[in-house]
Design a protein around this motif. Structure first.
Motif, PDB file in Angstrom:
ATOM      1  N   CYS A  24      44.818  41.862  44.763  1.00 54.54           N
ATOM      2  CA  CYS A  24      44.487  43.282  44.608  1.00 54.54           C
ATOM      3  C   CYS A  24      45.497  43.947  43.681  1.00 54.54           C
ATOM      4  O   CYS A  24      46.700  43.904  43.935  1.00 54.54           O
ATOM      5  N   ASP A  25      44.995  44.567  42.627  1.00 51.64           N
ATOM      6  CA  ASP A  25      45.897  45.199  41.648  1.00 51.64           C
ATOM      7  C   ASP A  25      46.301  46.612  42.060  1.00 51.64           C
ATOM      8  O   ASP A  25      47.118  47.245  41.397  1.00 51.64           O
ATOM      9  N   GLY A  26      45.701  47.121  43.161  1.00 49.13           N
ATOM     10  CA  GLY A  26      46.060  48.456  43.629  1.00 49.13           C
ATOM     11  C   GLY A  26      45.513  49.578  42.770  1.00 49.13           C
ATOM     12  O   GLY A  26      46.007  50.700  42.824  1.00 49.13           O
ATOM     13  N   CYS A  27      44.454  49.297  42.037  1.00 46.92           N
ATOM     14  CA  CYS A  27      43.886  50.338  41.160  1.00 46.92           C
ATOM     15  C   CYS A  27      43.295  51.487  41.969  1.00 46.92           C
ATOM     16  O   CYS A  27      43.277  52.630  41.510  1.00 46.92           O
ATOM     17  N   GLY A  28      42.757  51.201  43.139  1.00 47.22           N
ATOM     18  CA  GLY A  28      42.164  52.242  43.988  1.00 47.22           C
ATOM     19  C   GLY A  28      40.725  52.578  43.638  1.00 47.22           C
ATOM     20  O   GLY A  28      40.089  53.394  44.319  1.00 47.22           O
ATOM     21  N   CYS A  30      37.963  50.973  43.997  1.00 44.13           N
ATOM     22  CA  CYS A  30      36.925  50.625  44.977  1.00 44.13           C
ATOM     23  C   CYS A  30      36.866  51.626  46.118  1.00 44.13           C
ATOM     24  O   CYS A  30      35.907  51.619  46.887  1.00 44.13           O
ATOM     25  N   LEU A  76      36.376  43.199  51.971  1.00 44.28           N
ATOM     26  CA  LEU A  76      36.061  42.180  50.968  1.00 44.28           C
ATOM     27  C   LEU A  76      36.310  40.795  51.536  1.00 44.28           C
ATOM     28  O   LEU A  76      37.280  40.574  52.260  1.00 44.28           O
ATOM     29  N   MET A  87      31.491  47.225  43.128  1.00 44.55           N
ATOM     30  CA  MET A  87      32.906  46.959  42.839  1.00 44.55           C
ATOM     31  C   MET A  87      33.150  47.154  41.342  1.00 44.55           C
ATOM     32  O   MET A  87      32.328  46.751  40.512  1.00 44.55           O
ATOM     33  N   CYS A  91      37.835  44.749  38.832  1.00 44.29           N
ATOM     34  CA  CYS A  91      38.413  44.278  40.103  1.00 44.29           C
ATOM     35  C   CYS A  91      38.710  42.777  40.032  1.00 44.29           C
ATOM     36  O   CYS A  91      37.851  41.971  39.659  1.00 44.29           O
ATOM     37  N   ALA A  92      39.906  42.413  40.451  1.00 45.82           N
ATOM     38  CA  ALA A  92      40.335  41.014  40.376  1.00 45.82           C
ATOM     39  C   ALA A  92      39.408  40.095  41.172  1.00 45.82           C
ATOM     40  O   ALA A  92      39.082  38.990  40.731  1.00 45.82           O
ATOM     41  N   TYR A  93      38.972  40.548  42.329  1.00 40.71           N
ATOM     42  CA  TYR A  93      38.105  39.711  43.171  1.00 40.71           C
ATOM     43  C   TYR A  93      36.756  39.489  42.485  1.00 40.71           C
ATOM     44  O   TYR A  93      36.209  38.394  42.485  1.00 40.71           O
TER      45      TYR A  93
END
Ligand code: SF4
Ligand code: SF4
Length: 145
Positions: A24-28, A30, A76, A87, A91-93
């Motif tokens: 999780c990159d913490g972008c927020g 989602c 997730l 998403m 998003c990394a996922y």
């Protein structure tokens, strides 16, 4: 030979909990509200954040207990991330589920969590809490998809 990183070497379902969480990159992004057109299914993205998102850290203020606090929060997992069409594309996922690599600004590549905001990918300074918002339709944006 290029170094093989764990997110490239392992499938999502093979990762430890710690490896999964570090993705999780913490972008927020989602944790922003979306609107769905009931006729077409088309999604509109907003800058309105879930009431539990800390707008400074862009992390969930109740992460471990979020499913008790926010009934519509969707956890997730490796077997649902490919189906969650809302998403964000960054998003990394989602990227890994689609067989892609992480972006160059991802903290796992830069070693610096601030690289997300520098790349213009964080909601910090751009999101507003749902506690302060009336009509979501007034808050549709094009940067959080
Ligand atoms: S969009 Fe993906 S990478 Fe960004 S905060 Fe949400 S789960 Fe983490
Ligand atoms: S409860 Fe936490 S993880 Fe879930 S949408 Fe809200 S801020 Fe995001």
């Amino acid at each position: 030979m290029a170094e093989d990183f764990y997110w490239q070497a392992k499938r999502l379902e093979e990762m430890s909990l710690q490896e999964w969480e570090r993705l999780c990159d913490g972008c927020g992004k989602c944790c922003l509200e979306k609107l769905e057109n009931p006729d077409t299914g088309e999604l509109a993205f907003t800058n309105v954040a879930c009431r539990f998102l800390d707008l400074e850290t862009c992390r969930c203020a109740h992460y471990d207990e979020r499913l008790r606090y926010a009934l519509d929060c969707v956890p997730l997992a490796h077997d649902n991330v490919g189906e969650l069409r809302w998403m964000p594309s960054t998003c990394a996922y989602r990227l890994l589920a689609e067989g892609k690599d992480l972006p160059d600004w991802h903290p796992l590549k830069t070693g610096d969590s601030a690289s997300v905001a520098r790349a213009g990918q964080s909601v910090r300074g751009r999101a507003i809490s749902e506690k302060l918002v009336g009509d979501l339709e007034d808050h549709i944006v094009d940067w959080s998809a």
